[in-house]
Design a protein around this motif. Sequence first.
Motif, PDB file in Angstrom:
ATOM      1  N   VAL A 114       0.859  -1.184   0.000  1.00  0.00           N
ATOM      2  CA  VAL A 114       0.000   0.000   0.000  1.00  0.00           C
ATOM      3  C   VAL A 114       0.891   1.229   0.000  1.00  0.00           C
ATOM      4  CG1 VAL A 114      -1.727   1.322   1.272  1.00  0.00           C
ATOM      5  CG2 VAL A 114      -1.910  -1.179   1.155  1.00  0.00           C
ATOM      6  N   HIS A 115       0.683   2.079  -0.988  1.00  0.00           N
ATOM      7  CA  HIS A 115       1.472   3.298  -1.139  1.00  0.00           C
ATOM      8  C   HIS A 115       0.637   4.520  -0.772  1.00  0.00           C
ATOM      9  CE1 HIS A 115       4.867   1.882  -4.098  1.00  0.00           C
ATOM     10  NE2 HIS A 115       4.842   1.217  -2.952  1.00  0.00           N
ATOM     11  N   TYR A 116       1.161   5.325   0.128  1.00  0.00           N
ATOM     12  CA  TYR A 116       0.575   6.624   0.457  1.00  0.00           C
ATOM     13  C   TYR A 116       1.374   7.685  -0.286  1.00  0.00           C
ATOM     14  CZ  TYR A 116      -1.623   4.183   4.406  1.00  0.00           C
ATOM     15  OH  TYR A 116      -2.337   3.313   5.194  1.00  0.00           O
ATOM     16  N   HIS A 117       0.720   8.366  -1.196  1.00  0.00           N
ATOM     17  CA  HIS A 117       1.361   9.443  -1.954  1.00  0.00           C
ATOM     18  C   HIS A 117       1.124  10.752  -1.202  1.00  0.00           C
ATOM     19  CE1 HIS A 117       1.450  12.651  -5.027  1.00  0.00           C
ATOM     20  NE2 HIS A 117       2.401  11.928  -5.589  1.00  0.00           N
ATOM     21  N   VAL A 118       2.211  11.348  -0.714  1.00  0.00           N
ATOM     22  CA  VAL A 118       2.108  12.501   0.185  1.00  0.00           C
ATOM     23  C   VAL A 118       2.868  13.680  -0.418  1.00  0.00           C
ATOM     24  CG1 VAL A 118       2.415  13.337   2.540  1.00  0.00           C
ATOM     25  CG2 VAL A 118       2.085  10.890   2.127  1.00  0.00           C
ATOM     26  N   PRO A 119       2.183  14.648  -1.022  1.00  0.00           N
ATOM     27  CA  PRO A 119       2.876  15.839  -1.520  1.00  0.00           C
ATOM     28  C   PRO A 119       3.549  16.596  -0.378  1.00  0.00           C
ATOM     29  CG  PRO A 119       0.639  15.691  -2.410  1.00  0.00           C
ATOM     30  CD  PRO A 119       0.743  14.668  -1.314  1.00  0.00           C
ATOM     31  N   ARG A 120       4.676  17.220  -0.679  1.00  0.00           N
ATOM     32  CA  ARG A 120       5.344  18.030   0.341  1.00  0.00           C
ATOM     33  C   ARG A 120       4.421  19.136   0.848  1.00  0.00           C
ATOM     34  NH1 ARG A 120      11.012  17.675   0.742  1.00  0.00           N
ATOM     35  NH2 ARG A 120      11.957  16.230  -0.767  1.00  0.00           N
ATOM     36  N   SER A 121       3.570  19.654  -0.033  1.00  0.00           N
ATOM     37  CA  SER A 121       2.659  20.727   0.375  1.00  0.00           C
ATOM     38  C   SER A 121       1.699  20.256   1.458  1.00  0.00           C
ATOM     39  CB  SER A 121       1.871  21.247  -0.831  1.00  0.00           C
ATOM     40  OG  SER A 121       1.152  20.195  -1.455  1.00  0.00           O
ATOM     41  N   THR A 122       1.321  18.979   1.422  1.00  0.00           N
ATOM     42  CA  THR A 122       0.448  18.434   2.458  1.00  0.00           C
ATOM     43  C   THR A 122       1.126  18.495   3.819  1.00  0.00           C
ATOM     44  OG1 THR A 122      -0.709  16.962   0.928  1.00  0.00           O
ATOM     45  CG2 THR A 122      -0.732  16.336   3.246  1.00  0.00           C
ATOM     46  N   LEU A 123       2.397  18.114   3.862  1.00  0.00           N
ATOM     47  CA  LEU A 123       3.134  18.153   5.120  1.00  0.00           C
ATOM     48  C   LEU A 123       3.364  19.587   5.586  1.00  0.00           C
ATOM     49  CD1 LEU A 123       5.755  15.347   4.405  1.00  0.00           C
ATOM     50  CD2 LEU A 123       3.664  15.175   5.752  1.00  0.00           C
ATOM     51  N   PHE A 126       0.256  20.913   7.188  1.00  0.00           N
ATOM     52  CA  PHE A 126      -0.001  20.281   8.474  1.00  0.00           C
ATOM     53  C   PHE A 126       0.934  20.822   9.559  1.00  0.00           C
ATOM     54  CE2 PHE A 126       0.227  16.699  11.523  1.00  0.00           C
ATOM     55  CZ  PHE A 126      -1.108  16.698  11.891  1.00  0.00           C
ATOM     56  N   THR A 127       2.214  20.987   9.267  1.00  0.00           N
ATOM     57  CA  THR A 127       3.119  21.531  10.278  1.00  0.00           C
ATOM     58  C   THR A 127       2.741  22.966  10.626  1.00  0.00           C
ATOM     59  OG1 THR A 127       4.705  22.069   8.518  1.00  0.00           O
ATOM     60  CG2 THR A 127       5.076  20.033   9.754  1.00  0.00           C
ATOM     61  N   ASP A 128       2.234  23.718   9.658  1.00  0.00           N
ATOM     62  CA  ASP A 128       1.729  25.061   9.961  1.00  0.00           C
ATOM     63  C   ASP A 128       0.537  24.983  10.913  1.00  0.00           C
ATOM     64  OD1 ASP A 128       3.637  26.231   8.383  1.00  0.00           O
ATOM     65  OD2 ASP A 128       2.316  26.563   6.663  1.00  0.00           O
ATOM     66  N   ASP A 129      -0.349  24.028  10.673  1.00  0.00           N
ATOM     67  CA  ASP A 129      -1.543  23.889  11.513  1.00  0.00           C
ATOM     68  C   ASP A 129      -1.179  23.593  12.962  1.00  0.00           C
ATOM     69  OD1 ASP A 129      -3.187  24.364   9.370  1.00  0.00           O
ATOM     70  OD2 ASP A 129      -3.718  22.263   9.030  1.00  0.00           O
ATOM     71  N   VAL A 130      -0.158  22.742  13.166  1.00  0.00           N
ATOM     72  CA  VAL A 130       0.201  22.355  14.539  1.00  0.00           C
ATOM     73  C   VAL A 130       1.367  23.171  15.069  1.00  0.00           C
ATOM     74  CG1 VAL A 130      -0.698  20.014  14.269  1.00  0.00           C
ATOM     75  CG2 VAL A 130       1.696  20.482  13.711  1.00  0.00           C
ATOM     76  N   GLN A 131       1.749  24.211  14.309  1.00  0.00           N
ATOM     77  CA  GLN A 131       2.766  25.173  14.743  1.00  0.00           C
ATOM     78  C   GLN A 131       4.110  24.505  15.043  1.00  0.00           C
ATOM     79  OE1 GLN A 131       0.790  27.168  18.025  1.00  0.00           O
ATOM     80  NE2 GLN A 131      -0.299  28.546  16.651  1.00  0.00           N
ATOM     81  N   LEU A 132       4.555  23.670  14.091  1.00  0.00           N
ATOM     82  CA  LEU A 132       5.867  23.053  14.170  1.00  0.00           C
ATOM     83  C   LEU A 132       6.687  23.469  12.950  1.00  0.00           C
ATOM     84  CD1 LEU A 132       5.013  19.433  15.367  1.00  0.00           C
ATOM     85  CD2 LEU A 132       6.054  21.252  16.715  1.00  0.00           C
ATOM     86  N   ALA A 133       8.007  23.299  13.065  1.00  0.00           N
ATOM     87  CA  ALA A 133       8.887  23.663  11.955  1.00  0.00           C
ATOM     88  C   ALA A 133       8.592  22.808  10.732  1.00  0.00           C
ATOM     89  CB  ALA A 133      10.345  23.484  12.381  1.00  0.00           C
ATOM     90  N   SER A 134       8.857  23.368   9.567  1.00  0.00           N
ATOM     91  CA  SER A 134       8.637  22.636   8.322  1.00  0.00           C
ATOM     92  C   SER A 134       9.507  21.384   8.274  1.00  0.00           C
ATOM     93  CB  SER A 134       8.972  23.518   7.113  1.00  0.00           C
ATOM     94  OG  SER A 134       8.103  24.623   7.053  1.00  0.00           O
TER      95      SER A 134
END
Length: 209
Positions: A114-123, A126-134
């Motif tokens: 099973v492959h999860y395709h995760v664009p960098r923009s998605t990450l 998400f890090t912006d939402d939880v206020q963590l570094a990119s």
Amino acid sequence: MTSELQEPAAYGGQMAKYFRLGKAPSLVICPPSKPQIAITRLASLNGLLDRRASIPHEKAYVVSVHLTPACDQGCEIWVDGRYSRITTWPAGGVAIYDLEADPHARNRGPIDWVHYHVPRSTLDVFTDDVQLASIESLRCQHGAFDQVLHQMTQMMLPSLTAPLEFWELFLDHFRLLVLRSYNATVCSFARCNEDISRWTRTLAEASSG
């Protein structure tokens, strides 16, 4: 004036094409106002007898969860032209591939991945939402067993052919798991662990309800 045609992103039928498979069930999870992830199941009783075709570079990762162990010869991997053979790869073993690093794989026995395709923009969102570094990069020891991601993947499989009622919850849980386990630069593990535990309970309740 000419323009280059951009290849479709590496999931679903396009990923099946790279692996020389006839079809591949897939699901795209795209919440309102958030970038998507796509999930593709690649299965073959014959395995991958040859290196799969090259995937065009894109700013994305593939998180690969193997539902079957590697064959007796192991799973062969090429990344940026560097070869490695992973002799021990259990069911539930994970790999993460940067699609800008020209990854290839070969496994001569049956596969169910099973492959999860995760664009960098998605990450990034998400890090912006939880206020963590990119996230600068994701790192993973190829074939390392991940019990939580294995269980999440098995829980999600029926949704490749039927609607996923708790898709946004699953997406948040998945991104938190990747952030906690595979982000090479994350520094706020305590907060991630707390959120992972909360989402695990909620996801289990949603899937059994």
